[in-house]
Design a protein around this motif. Structure first.
Motif, short mmCIF file in Angstrom:
data_model
loop_
_atom_site.label_atom_id
_atom_site.label_comp_id
_atom_site.label_asym_id
_atom_site.label_seq_id
_atom_site.Cartn_x
_atom_site.Cartn_y
_atom_site.Cartn_z
N UNK A 33 -18.83 30.08 -5.13
CA UNK A 33 -19.00 30.66 -3.79
C UNK A 33 -17.97 30.10 -2.81
N UNK A 34 -17.65 28.80 -3.00
CA UNK A 34 -16.69 28.17 -2.10
C UNK A 34 -15.30 28.75 -2.26
N UNK A 35 -15.05 29.32 -3.43
CA UNK A 35 -13.66 29.62 -3.77
C UNK A 35 -13.23 30.94 -3.15
N UNK A 36 -12.71 30.86 -1.95
CA UNK A 36 -12.37 32.06 -1.21
C UNK A 36 -10.95 32.52 -1.56
N UNK A 37 -9.98 31.78 -1.12
CA UNK A 37 -8.59 32.09 -1.44
C UNK A 37 -8.08 31.02 -2.39
N UNK A 38 -6.88 31.24 -2.91
CA UNK A 38 -6.29 30.23 -3.80
C UNK A 38 -6.21 28.89 -3.10
N UNK A 39 -6.37 27.82 -3.86
CA UNK A 39 -6.04 26.51 -3.31
C UNK A 39 -4.61 26.18 -3.74
N UNK A 40 -3.95 25.49 -2.87
CA UNK A 40 -2.54 25.21 -3.13
C UNK A 40 -2.25 23.72 -2.96
N UNK A 41 -1.53 23.18 -3.92
CA UNK A 41 -1.01 21.82 -3.79
C UNK A 41 0.43 21.95 -3.31
N UNK A 42 0.76 21.25 -2.26
CA UNK A 42 2.16 21.20 -1.82
C UNK A 42 2.71 19.83 -2.18
N UNK A 43 3.79 19.80 -2.91
CA UNK A 43 4.38 18.51 -3.30
C UNK A 43 5.51 18.19 -2.33
N UNK A 268 -5.82 19.45 -9.20
CA UNK A 268 -5.72 20.80 -9.77
C UNK A 268 -5.80 21.83 -8.66
N UNK A 269 -5.10 22.92 -8.86
CA UNK A 269 -5.15 24.01 -7.88
C UNK A 269 -4.70 25.30 -8.56
N UNK A 270 -4.82 26.39 -7.82
CA UNK A 270 -4.36 27.67 -8.37
C UNK A 270 -2.83 27.72 -8.41
N UNK A 271 -2.22 27.17 -7.35
CA UNK A 271 -0.76 27.25 -7.27
C UNK A 271 -0.20 25.98 -6.66
N UNK A 272 1.10 25.78 -6.83
CA UNK A 272 1.75 24.61 -6.21
C UNK A 272 3.05 25.05 -5.55
#
Ligand SMILES: Cc1cc2nc3c(=O)[nH]c(=O)nc-3n(C[C@H](O)[C@H](O)[C@H](O)COP(=O)(O)OP(=O)(O)OC[C@H]3O[C@@H](n4cnc5c(N)ncnc54)[C@H](O)[C@@H]3O)c2cc1C
Length: 468
Positions: A33-43, A268-272
């Motif tokens: 339910x929490x997962x609305x949009x992608x989560x992103x890690x920025x390095x 972990x995330x959907x994208x980086x």
């Protein structure tokens, strides 16, 4: 998995969402339910990473920024250890203030900027004598001739489909026909060092004749931040979630998402969004699994990272000319202490800033601070006399040996082109997105280029999310 933005806001309001970016060390709970949009890690928390992260956050994404250093800003770094005199160890200027996003940020954060007038300078010869305006004009004219001939040579070689050569080979060819004496040659070398090698942070031997100056310039002149460039990154960082001291070691990606391993744990995330400097990508300290595509690896190898180092000297009082913005010196060996910025002009404090780039800039990194100060003082004593005092303090950069930068900024060596910058910017399987100055084909090596690259990748992720 994805919902549109209005749904996302609704979910956020209803559930006071827990951290989506799951740090496997802390095992934060993530429900569907929490997962609305992608989560992103920025390095990387340099300007590109902060720009990407703040753009994504503004679109409702949940973002965590992983930064290896114990500070944000990367190559924007203001030293504040000399109380009351903030000093920029990395970027100093907004290059071309017109339509520059950094000008807009400076305005938004209410920051003071001051112009640099590059024509306001005094030039000293190898013995330390001040040159007349007429003598300076003559030196400038000769340099202009060389640049014009370079342009002609480039056009004719291009038309004849000849292979690229270095700027050094091309310039040597031109100089050979000019019959310069030893002093005229030193003067020309001074112009080459201060106008080309300092700007591109490398020797002319490592610049492509075809592509060294292909990047776009912005108009309006340059301005610097007397209160420190770091105010820009602090403003941009706002309330982003930034984890300092997280040195990224490995990035694993697949069509299911991304896992980033740091010295302290796993994320972990959907994208980086990866904003590692070219120097870091080159030195291989971050492993990619599977390895990056060959086009990207080729681009990492094709482009180079140069070195521009700064030496700040603080004296008890100003003994040099107060008025000019720059103090320049024609050294016997090309590029050794040939340019000083008169910091007193901007801060009213008795501070000088010396620049060294390319081979000499790299070579002094091996010297101790005292040895470097002794070298610069020999030059200043030639100009201002043996009785000038020793500096009270100094600050010296060593960007080439900085493991989180691997140099000052990127440039285009012979054989490389803007296509390599484009290849560096290419996403990988829509999971890894690349930003940073070395991904900007139009404005590499600048703060604004890096800033725009972060926005570009944020936009790419948002557009992708809309499509899927
Ligand atoms: C001496 C000098 C003078 C300059 N002068 C100017 C100027 O006057 N005007 C101008 O426009 N530009 C100037 N530049 C260039 C400008 O500073 C850069 O182009 C810009 O700041 C780059 O931003 P970035 O976000 O791409 O990279 P960075 O600022 O380098 O950000 C990358 C971040 O990644 C982090 N990182 C690296 N490795 C890891 C890892 N393994 N794990 C986690 N984090 C990691 C770094 O610490 C850094 O914070 C100058 C640069 C230097 C060095």
């Amino acid at each position: 998995m994805k919902v549109n933005r209005s749904n996302f806001l609704k979910i956020s309001l209803l559930s006071a969402v827990s951290a989506l970016i799951s740090n496997c060390n802390t095992q934060s709970e993530v429900t569907a339910k929490d997962k609305a949009l992608d989560d992103v890690i920025v390095i990387g928390a340099g300007i590109a990473g902060l720009s990407a992260a703040s753009s994504l956050k503004a679109q409702g994404y949940r973002v965590v920024v992983l930064e290896g250093r114990d500070r944000i800003g990367g190559r924007i770094w203001t030293d504040r250890s000399w109380h009351g005199i903030p000093l920029d160890m990395g970027a100093s200027w907004i290059h071309g203030v017109d339509r520059n996003p950094i000008s807009a940020l400076a305005q938004k954060f209410n920051l003071t900027t001051l112009p640099t007038d590059y024509s306001s300078n005094i030039l000293y010869d190898r013995e330390g004598n001040r040159l007349s305006d007429a003598a300076q004009d003559q030196i400038d004219r000769r340099f202009k001739q060389v640049i014009e001939q370079l342009d002609r040579l480039r056009k004719s070689m291009d038309a004849a489909e000849k292979p690229d050569i270095s700027l050094e080979i091309a310039i040597s060819e031109i100089i050979r026909k000019m019959n310069l004496d030893r002093y005229e040659l030193e003067e020309l070398n001074y112009s080459i060092a201060t106008s080309i090698e300092h700007e591109y942070a490398t020797d002319i031997s490592d610049l492509s004749l075809f592509n060294w100056d292909r990047a776009g310039d912005l108009e309006g002149g340059d301005r610097l931040f007397p209160d420190g460039y770091d105010r820009i990154v602090q403003g941009l960082a706002g309330n982003l979630e930034i984890r300092l001291g997280q040195i990224v070691k490995q990035v694993t990606y697949s069509d299911r998402g991304v896992e980033v391993v740091t010295n302290r744990g796993k994320f972990q995330a959907d994208r980086a969004v990866i904003t590692l400097p070219l120097g870091v990508l080159k030195n291989g300290s971050v492993q990619f699994s599977p390895p990056l595509p060959s086009q990207k690896v080729k681009a990492i190898q094709a482009l180079n990272m140069g070195v521009l180092n700064k030496v700040y000297l603080r004296f008890a009082q100003v003994f040099w000319a107060q008025n000019p913005h720059l103090l320049n010196y024609i050294s016997t060996n090309k590029g050794e202490w040939s340019e000083f910025l008169n910091i007193a002009k901007y801060t009213q404090k008795p501070v000088l800033l010396g620049f060294n780039a390319g081979t000499y800039g790299i070579s002094i990194e091996k010297l101790s601070d005292r040895q470097i100060v002794s070298e610069v003082m020999q030059v200043l004593r030639k100009i201002y006399g043996g009785s000038i005092p020793e500096p009270e303090a100094w600050l010296i950069t060593r960007w080439g040996s900085d493991p989180f930068a691997g140099g000052s900024y990127s440039h285009t060596p012979p054989g490389a082109s803007s296509a390599d910058y484009d290849a560096l910017a290419q996403p990988v399987v829509d999971r890894l997105f690349f930003a940073g100055e070395s991904t900007s084909n139009q404005h590499p090596a600048t703060v604004h280029g890096a800033f725009w690259s972060g926005e570009r990748e944020a936009k790419r992720i948002v557009t992708l999310a809309k499509k899927t």
